[in-house]
Design a protein around this motif. Structure first.
Motif, PDB file in Angstrom:
ATOM      1  N   UNK A 162      -4.046  -8.761   7.259  1.00 50.69           N
ATOM      2  CA  UNK A 162      -4.948  -7.763   6.684  1.00 50.69           C
ATOM      3  C   UNK A 162      -4.388  -6.373   6.907  1.00 50.69           C
ATOM      4  N   UNK A 163      -4.532  -5.525   5.880  1.00 48.76           N
ATOM      5  CA  UNK A 163      -4.126  -4.141   5.971  1.00 48.76           C
ATOM      6  C   UNK A 163      -5.242  -3.286   5.391  1.00 48.76           C
ATOM      7  N   UNK A 165       0.825  -1.216   0.000  1.00 48.57           N
ATOM      8  CA  UNK A 165       0.000   0.000   0.000  1.00 48.57           C
ATOM      9  C   UNK A 165       0.855   1.260   0.000  1.00 48.57           C
ATOM     10  N   UNK A 166       2.148   1.088  -0.195  1.00 42.07           N
ATOM     11  CA  UNK A 166       3.039   2.244  -0.300  1.00 42.07           C
ATOM     12  C   UNK A 166       3.383   2.476  -1.768  1.00 42.07           C
ATOM     13  N   UNK A 212      -6.893  -8.497   2.369  1.00 36.63           N
ATOM     14  CA  UNK A 212      -6.705  -9.667   3.215  1.00 36.63           C
ATOM     15  C   UNK A 212      -6.049 -10.752   2.376  1.00 36.63           C
ATOM     16  N   UNK A 213      -4.925 -11.296   2.860  1.00 36.00           N
ATOM     17  CA  UNK A 213      -4.179 -12.237   2.036  1.00 36.00           C
ATOM     18  C   UNK A 213      -3.501 -13.300   2.890  1.00 36.00           C
ATOM     19  N   UNK A 214      -3.250 -14.412   2.241  1.00 32.39           N
ATOM     20  CA  UNK A 214      -2.556 -15.518   2.917  1.00 32.39           C
ATOM     21  C   UNK A 214      -1.770 -16.308   1.891  1.00 32.39           C
ATOM     22  N   UNK A 252      -3.882   1.797   8.192  1.00 36.84           N
ATOM     23  CA  UNK A 252      -4.058   1.094   9.462  1.00 36.84           C
ATOM     24  C   UNK A 252      -3.053  -0.042   9.488  1.00 36.84           C
ATOM     25  N   UNK A 253      -2.295  -0.199  10.568  1.00 36.71           N
ATOM     26  CA  UNK A 253      -1.234  -1.219  10.607  1.00 36.71           C
ATOM     27  C   UNK A 253      -1.760  -2.614  10.292  1.00 36.71           C
ATOM     28  N   UNK A 254      -0.856  -3.435   9.771  1.00 37.26           N
ATOM     29  CA  UNK A 254      -1.189  -4.814   9.420  1.00 37.26           C
ATOM     30  C   UNK A 254      -1.539  -5.589  10.682  1.00 37.26           C
TER      31      UNK A 254
END
Length: 653
Positions: free
Chosen positions: A148-149, A100-101, A137-139, A157-159
């Motif tokens: 999740x971020x 997200x950066x 949301x990932x795995x 919002x922090x992971x």
């Protein structure tokens, strides 16, 4: 000479105001570094233009992650919700924090000359997060849990840990809530939902091995099952099953560029260019060069206002194409654009020359609909007919099983004449007595009129069969081995004459016939000037003209292959068409345009009765002439009806 911004603002504020710049209240006009959130919002204006743009970026990320199943859910045309779920490789907590950066990506490292992925800029996710509520949301496969971020209007919002299936779920809510001005430029929910559908269709065509599902509260569910390596099957899912029946395969290459895909026959066309799909190294693009090449390849074979259907894939070395032209990555720039254009035009024309003159199945379908019982006016009630049935035929019960068809006989048929004497009388009548004036038709123009016609010796081996009759002195009905064809004699002969003219253009001057008395044609002076500018080109076509005073031209020779021709009408039409020419068009196009007009004037006219030998000779010429499936204006020259279609009309299949 450059002046500091501060000097302009302080010493001459009127000049600053007149230039459209607003002076800050504190007078500070120094250069500053913008906040990260504002930078992302500015970038979002180019990358994320509408919900369809965000959907495209998210699908590209899923494909780059190796997904084989991608599900897209939308609400409010994508403005309220866009959710993309995939079974790709997934991301861990560290990846999510960087994803997200801005300008963080796993797809390139140090160069833009070797891009093999759809995404590479690292702008999509931070741009979306700056103007919407973004949740990822990932795995990873094999990890015990997911992460999740979230990013809301640029605030991250922090992971945190979160339950998740292997793969990634990206959810975008309230798109452009952080930039309300952008919402004013959005179209209706239906229009935005339709744009998302088009994005999914383009991606589905490009990647047939991936299963796509598009659903939501603003649409009916659309599912494209994976077809593996069968690209044509996936195209049939998107473009309809009729495309598969009317498609011509393209497979060509030139130097280091290869072209593959499918294009429709000229008689299979649409009302806009939305059914033209182009891909460069697997990337869906909407490049003007490619679309222009497709249009040029179908020149003189497509009706005005109609567009061909095509799916083309171009593969070349990534170093020879620049995909970094625009942040949306919809445009590309080729190192050698003329090579690519020439390859597309040449490959399509070669394919059309090979098999593009066959009739479109849509013509037969339209004919079948016209012949359906419900399309006729229902007669008044008579014995044996049921009122209100919507059919003009007796309500009888028929059996269409294989055994019933095999045991059919005239004596037991429910359609047999009720009176045996009537049946005997019908059997004694000569068949097709209305065509007694014709000699028995054959497929050979040199066969004598006394030759007995047999289907085995005439229809067999000929694609357009043998002529049976001429209807309304304009349409030729011919029997083929598998059905029949109906030929528009004027349109067909127009194409034949045009191709003869165009072939002659490649050689020397066309043969002409000298008029015993030159024909003087009065025209406006400006039309005379236009004609004389092109007198040399017209002379190559066998039309010799010269100036006869300020407002007239004299026609001394006309093309011999046209026979008797109305020289006055021909010259006036040419003057009108020359007035409308685009000066950027090449000389060859102008000559062919003149040839098309001449062909229209010199072809067999509607209403002319043809002998059987003439009809068969026309059919044989059509079979030997490339592009004979359409006339010069793009209209079909014939319609083919299969025997199975005819049997279906009578309920026999």
């Amino acid at each position: 000479m450059a002046f500091p911004i501060e000097t302009i603002a302080e010493d001459n504020p009127i000049a600053a105001l007149s230039s459209g710049r607003r002076i800050p209240e504190n007078g500070d006009m120094s250069v500053k570094l913008l906040p990260e959130t504002l930078i992302n919002q500015i970038a979002a204006g180019e990358v994320i233009e509408r919900p369809a743009s965000a959907t495209k970026e998210l699908i590209e990320n899923a494909i780059d992650a190796g997904a084989t199943r991608i599900e897209i859910a939308t609400a409010g045309g994508g403005k309220s919700l866009v959710r993309v779920t995939d079974n790709g490789s997934g991301m861990d907590a560290a990846d999510l924090e960087l994803a997200v950066r801005r300008h963080c990506t796993s797809k390139i490292s140090t160069t833009l000359n070797d891009i093999h992925t759809l995404g590479f800029r690292g702008e999509a996710l931070p741009s979306i997060g700056s103007v919407a509520r973004l949740t990822i949301t990932s795995r990873r496969h094999g990890d015990p849990s997911g992460s999740q971020v979230s990013v809301n209007g640029g605030a991250a919002i922090p992971v945190k840990p979160a339950p998740a299936n292997p793969g990634t779920v990206v959810e975008v809510r309230d798109l452009f809530f952080a930039t309300p001005a952008r919402l004013k430029f959005m179209k209706t929910e239906r229009a935005e939902a339709a744009a998302i559908t088009e994005v999914v269709k383009r991606m589905a065509i490009a990647f047939p091995h991936i299963r796509f599902v598009l659903s939501g509260s603003d649409r009916s569910t659309l599912e494209f099952a994976a077809t593996g390596d069968d690209h044509l099957a996936r195209m049939a899912q998107i473009l309809g099953p009729e495309f598969k029946e009317n498609a011509i395969e393209i497979d060509a290459g030139r130097e280091d560029v290869s072209l593959s895909g499918f294009v429709g026959v000229p008689t299979f066309h649409r009302g806009n260019s939305a059914h033209q799909f182009a891909f460069v190294n697997g990337r869906p693009v909407q490049d003007k060069l490619i679309l222009s090449a497709i249009r040029g390849a179908y020149a003189e074979q497509m009706p005005a206002g109609r567009y061909p259907v095509a799916v083309l894939s171009i593969d070349l070395d990534p170093a020879f194409v620049d995909v970094n032209v625009h942040p949306a990555k919809a445009d590309v720039r080729f190192r050698d654009p003329q090579l690519v254009r020439g390859l597309i035009v040449g490959a399509i024309r070669q394919a059309l020359h090979r098999e593009g003159d066959r009739a479109s199945t849509t013509g037969a379908a339209a004919m079948l609909r016209a012949f359906q019982p419900g399309s006729f006016q229902q007669p008044s009630a008579q014995p044996g007919f049921s009122e209100g049935s919507g059919s003009a035929f007796p309500q009888r019960s028929y059996s269409h099983s294989a055994s019933a068809q095999a045991s059919w006989s005239a004596s037991s048929s429910p359609s047999r004449p009720l009176d045996l004497d009537i049946a005997t009388a019908y059997a004694a009548r000569p068949v097709q007595s209305g065509f007694d004036a014709f000699a028995a038709p054959t497929a050979r123009a040199d066969t004598s009129a006394e030759t007995t016609y047999t289907p085995e010796t005439t229809a067999a081996g000929y694609r357009l069969g043998a002529a049976r009759a001429q209807v309304h002195e304009n349409y030729i009905v011919a029997q083929t081995e598998k059905g029949l064809v109906i030929v528009d004699q004027h349109a067909a002969h127009e194409r034949l004459v045009y191709e003869s003219l165009r072939k002659a253009l490649e050689n020397d001057r066309l043969a002409s016939q000298v008029l015993l008395i030159p024909e003087i044609i009065d025209l406006p002076e400006e039309d005379c000037d236009r004609l004389m500018v092109h007198a040399t080109e017209l002379d190559r076509l066998g039309l010799a003209i010269e100036r006869f005073g300020p407002g007239a031209v004299a026609v001394r020779e006309t093309p011999a292959m046209l026979g008797e021709v109305d020289a006055s009408a021909l010259v006036r039409d040419l003057a009108d068409e020359i007035a409308e020419w685009n000066t950027a068009s090449g000389l060859r196009n102008k000559l062919e345009y003149i040839a098309a007009t001449m062909a229209c004037h010199g072809s067999v006219r509607s209403g002319r009765r043809l002998k059987p030998d003439e009809m068969n000779a026309l059919l044989r010429q059509m079979e030997a002439t490339p592009g004979s499936g359409t006339c010069n204006h793009g209209r079909p020259t014939y319609i083919e009806l299969k025997l199975s279609d005819i049997e279906r009309l009578f309920g026999r299949s």
